[in-house]
Write a protein that holds these residues in place. Structure first.
Motif, PDB file in Angstrom:
ATOM      1  N   LYS A  47       7.084  71.093  77.332  1.00  0.00           N
ATOM      2  CA  LYS A  47       8.378  70.679  76.808  1.00  0.00           C
ATOM      3  C   LYS A  47       8.779  69.325  77.395  1.00  0.00           C
ATOM      4  N   ARG A  48       9.452  68.541  76.582  1.00  0.00           N
ATOM      5  CA  ARG A  48       9.983  67.268  77.081  1.00  0.00           C
ATOM      6  C   ARG A  48      11.087  67.560  78.094  1.00  0.00           C
ATOM      7  N   MET A  49      10.968  66.959  79.278  1.00  0.00           N
ATOM      8  CA  MET A  49      11.947  67.182  80.343  1.00  0.00           C
ATOM      9  C   MET A  49      12.486  65.868  80.871  1.00  0.00           C
ATOM     10  N   GLU A  50      13.734  65.899  81.303  1.00  0.00           N
ATOM     11  CA  GLU A  50      14.348  64.775  81.997  1.00  0.00           C
ATOM     12  C   GLU A  50      15.050  65.313  83.239  1.00  0.00           C
ATOM     13  N   ARG A  51      15.067  64.507  84.260  1.00  0.00           N
ATOM     14  CA  ARG A  51      15.761  64.879  85.495  1.00  0.00           C
ATOM     15  C   ARG A  51      17.268  64.794  85.275  1.00  0.00           C
ATOM     16  N   TYR A  52      17.971  65.817  85.752  1.00  0.00           N
ATOM     17  CA  TYR A  52      19.428  65.781  85.730  1.00  0.00           C
ATOM     18  C   TYR A  52      19.942  66.407  87.015  1.00  0.00           C
ATOM     19  N   ASP A  53      20.533  65.591  87.876  1.00  0.00           N
ATOM     20  CA  ASP A  53      21.137  66.074  89.110  1.00  0.00           C
ATOM     21  C   ASP A  53      22.306  65.164  89.459  1.00  0.00           C
ATOM     22  N   ASP A  54      22.917  65.387  90.607  1.00  0.00           N
ATOM     23  CA  ASP A  54      24.102  64.610  90.986  1.00  0.00           C
ATOM     24  C   ASP A  54      23.798  63.136  91.187  1.00  0.00           C
ATOM     25  N   HIS A  55      22.545  62.797  91.465  1.00  0.00           N
ATOM     26  CA  HIS A  55      22.191  61.400  91.726  1.00  0.00           C
ATOM     27  C   HIS A  55      22.049  60.585  90.443  1.00  0.00           C
ATOM     28  N   VAL A  56      21.601  61.221  89.370  1.00  0.00           N
ATOM     29  CA  VAL A  56      21.360  60.480  88.130  1.00  0.00           C
ATOM     30  C   VAL A  56      22.309  60.893  87.003  1.00  0.00           C
ATOM     31  N   GLY A  57      23.168  61.863  87.255  1.00  0.00           N
ATOM     32  CA  GLY A  57      24.024  62.396  86.213  1.00  0.00           C
ATOM     33  C   GLY A  57      24.859  61.357  85.495  1.00  0.00           C
ATOM     34  N   GLU A  58      25.508  60.471  86.250  1.00  0.00           N
ATOM     35  CA  GLU A  58      26.374  59.462  85.638  1.00  0.00           C
ATOM     36  C   GLU A  58      25.593  58.560  84.696  1.00  0.00           C
ATOM     37  N   ARG A  59      24.371  58.251  85.061  1.00  0.00           N
ATOM     38  CA  ARG A  59      23.538  57.356  84.251  1.00  0.00           C
ATOM     39  C   ARG A  59      22.936  58.072  83.044  1.00  0.00           C
ATOM     40  N   VAL A  60      22.535  59.328  83.221  1.00  0.00           N
ATOM     41  CA  VAL A  60      21.836  60.060  82.168  1.00  0.00           C
ATOM     42  C   VAL A  60      22.792  60.686  81.154  1.00  0.00           C
ATOM     43  N   ARG A  61      23.978  61.055  81.601  1.00  0.00           N
ATOM     44  CA  ARG A  61      24.879  61.847  80.769  1.00  0.00           C
ATOM     45  C   ARG A  61      25.214  61.208  79.413  1.00  0.00           C
ATOM     46  N   PRO A  62      25.539  59.904  79.315  1.00  0.00           N
ATOM     47  CA  PRO A  62      25.887  59.340  78.005  1.00  0.00           C
ATOM     48  C   PRO A  62      24.786  59.515  76.965  1.00  0.00           C
ATOM     49  N   ALA A  63      23.528  59.324  77.362  1.00  0.00           N
ATOM     50  CA  ALA A  63      22.424  59.471  76.414  1.00  0.00           C
ATOM     51  C   ALA A  63      22.267  60.930  75.984  1.00  0.00           C
ATOM     52  N   VAL A  64      22.474  61.853  76.915  1.00  0.00           N
ATOM     53  CA  VAL A  64      22.382  63.278  76.571  1.00  0.00           C
ATOM     54  C   VAL A  64      23.488  63.652  75.585  1.00  0.00           C
ATOM     55  N   LEU A  65      24.697  63.184  75.827  1.00  0.00           N
ATOM     56  CA  LEU A  65      25.813  63.478  74.933  1.00  0.00           C
ATOM     57  C   LEU A  65      25.575  62.892  73.550  1.00  0.00           C
ATOM     58  N   GLU A  66      24.947  61.740  73.499  1.00  0.00           N
ATOM     59  CA  GLU A  66      24.622  61.123  72.209  1.00  0.00           C
ATOM     60  C   GLU A  66      23.633  61.994  71.436  1.00  0.00           C
ATOM     61  N   LYS A  67      22.639  62.528  72.136  1.00  0.00           N
ATOM     62  CA  LYS A  67      21.665  63.416  71.491  1.00  0.00           C
ATOM     63  C   LYS A  67      22.347  64.685  70.998  1.00  0.00           C
ATOM     64  N   LEU A  68      23.233  65.238  71.808  1.00  0.00           N
ATOM     65  CA  LEU A  68      23.939  66.455  71.413  1.00  0.00           C
ATOM     66  C   LEU A  68      24.815  66.201  70.186  1.00  0.00           C
ATOM     67  N   ALA A  69      25.475  65.063  70.155  1.00  0.00           N
ATOM     68  CA  ALA A  69      26.320  64.728  69.012  1.00  0.00           C
ATOM     69  C   ALA A  69      25.506  64.602  67.730  1.00  0.00           C
ATOM     70  N   ALA A  70      24.235  64.244  67.881  1.00  0.00           N
ATOM     71  CA  ALA A  70      23.350  64.097  66.721  1.00  0.00           C
ATOM     72  C   ALA A  70      22.710  65.415  66.307  1.00  0.00           C
ATOM     73  N   GLY A  71      23.027  66.507  67.017  1.00  0.00           N
ATOM     74  CA  GLY A  71      22.518  67.815  66.631  1.00  0.00           C
ATOM     75  C   GLY A  71      21.337  68.320  67.431  1.00  0.00           C
ATOM     76  N   ALA A  72      21.067  67.727  68.594  1.00  0.00           N
ATOM     77  CA  ALA A  72      19.938  68.168  69.415  1.00  0.00           C
ATOM     78  C   ALA A  72      20.223  69.512  70.061  1.00  0.00           C
ATOM     79  N   ARG A  73      19.149  70.199  70.415  1.00  0.00           N
ATOM     80  CA  ARG A  73      19.228  71.460  71.163  1.00  0.00           C
ATOM     81  C   ARG A  73      18.724  71.181  72.567  1.00  0.00           C
ATOM     82  N   VAL A  74      19.660  71.146  73.522  1.00  0.00           N
ATOM     83  CA  VAL A  74      19.353  70.745  74.894  1.00  0.00           C
ATOM     84  C   VAL A  74      19.541  71.936  75.815  1.00  0.00           C
TER      85      VAL A  74
END
Length: 289
Positions: A61-88
């Motif tokens: 499965k495609r994986m990305e790191r998500y923790d307190d150190h990278v959350g601020e940087r990663v979160r906008p892209a994840v939210l964009e994927k979710l808004a487009a209908g992704a299953r995360v």
């Protein structure tokens, strides 16, 4: 009870909060397996740890790191994927995400954005420890990890000393001894507790004793892995005579001596007959008869 859908049922878009095993790989639920099989993206606290879980079930499965150190940087892209209908799927290294793990801000942002957030419950070190410790479970407070230094720990424990509920803490092996010593100092050495280790694994252990005994137990020297400490509620201290008099004086301003004695007896758990005699002696002219 609704029967689970077949494993090939389409997975709806949204953010799935997926509980993973805390030790025993067979604790992954069938529903969690369905989600991990069909999701478009997995967010993992440590992708290396999660890769072992996926390998055990033959998943890639495609994986990305998500923790307190990278959350601020990663979160906008994840939210964009979710808004487009992704299953995360969001997973932690072990157990239920958000319980002393990153993810709260992502869940809050997803809900604000109108994205479906679907919890997939399962393994939890907190609940496993409570279930096996043999201490009261009707009311408990989860306090997470205590501060790393003794002064901070003792301050934190002092704030919880009066809580009338079972207390549950997470702790690391190297800090276990010092935490138990601080707990014994603040909560008292006779207070019952349990140290829960290797939960769901082959050498699962529950060590139950008073805090004073646990703090000096040589078998608890620097164990490996994360540990759960369950501390029994403190015993209610009997109300003092001064407490009773204060309560009676207040009640006598509204009630007769008999009624005041009854009210205070229920509130403080003291004998009504003795409180009635005391109420008569405290009564002053002008108060209700």
């Amino acid at each position: 009870m609704t029967l689970p859908p077949p494993s090939d049922a389409p997975l709806a878009p949204g953010l799935y909060i997926v509980s993973t095993p805390i030790g025993n790989l067979r604790d992954l639920s069938l529903r969690a397996l369905d989600v991990l099989t069909q999701c478009d993206l997995m967010l993992a606290e440590d992708t290396r740890v999660t890769a072992k879980l996926l390998n055990a079930y033959g998943l890639s499965k495609r994986m990305e790191r998500y923790d307190d150190h990278v959350g601020e940087r990663v979160r906008p892209a994840v939210l964009e994927k979710l808004a487009a209908g992704a299953r995360v799927a969001l997973v932690s290294d072990a157990g239920t995400p958000l319980v002393s793990d990153p993810g709260y801000r992502l869940v809050a942002a997803a809900r604000e954005q109108g994205v479906a957030v679907i919890p997939v419950p399962g393994a939890s070190a907190l609940l496993a420890a409570l279930a096996g410790a043999g201490l009261p479970t009707d009311r408990f407070l989860f306090a997470g990890f205590a501060p790393p230094r003794s002064a901070g720990r003792q301050t934190a424990f002092a704030e919880l000393a009066g809580v009338r509920a079972t207390l549950v803490f997470y702790e690391t092996g190297p800090r276990l001894r010092d935490s138990l010593l601080d707990m014994a100092a603040v909560f008292g050495p006779t207070r019952e507790a349990a140290v829960c280790r290797e939960l769901t694994k082959r050498f699962e252990t529950f060590v139950r004793a008073s805090l004073g005994v646990l703090a000096s137990d040589p078998t608890l020297d620097t164990p490996k892995g994360e540990i759960v400490i369950v501390v029994a509620p403190g015993r209610e201290e009997a109300a003092s005579a001064a407490d009773a008099d204060t309560a009676l004086v207040e009640a006598l301003g509204r009630l007769s001596p008999a009624e005041a004695a009854g009210e205070v007896a229920r509130a403080l758990g003291l004998p009504r007959r003795e409180l009635y005699r005391r109420a008569l002696s405290l009564q002053t002219p002008g108060r209700p008869e």
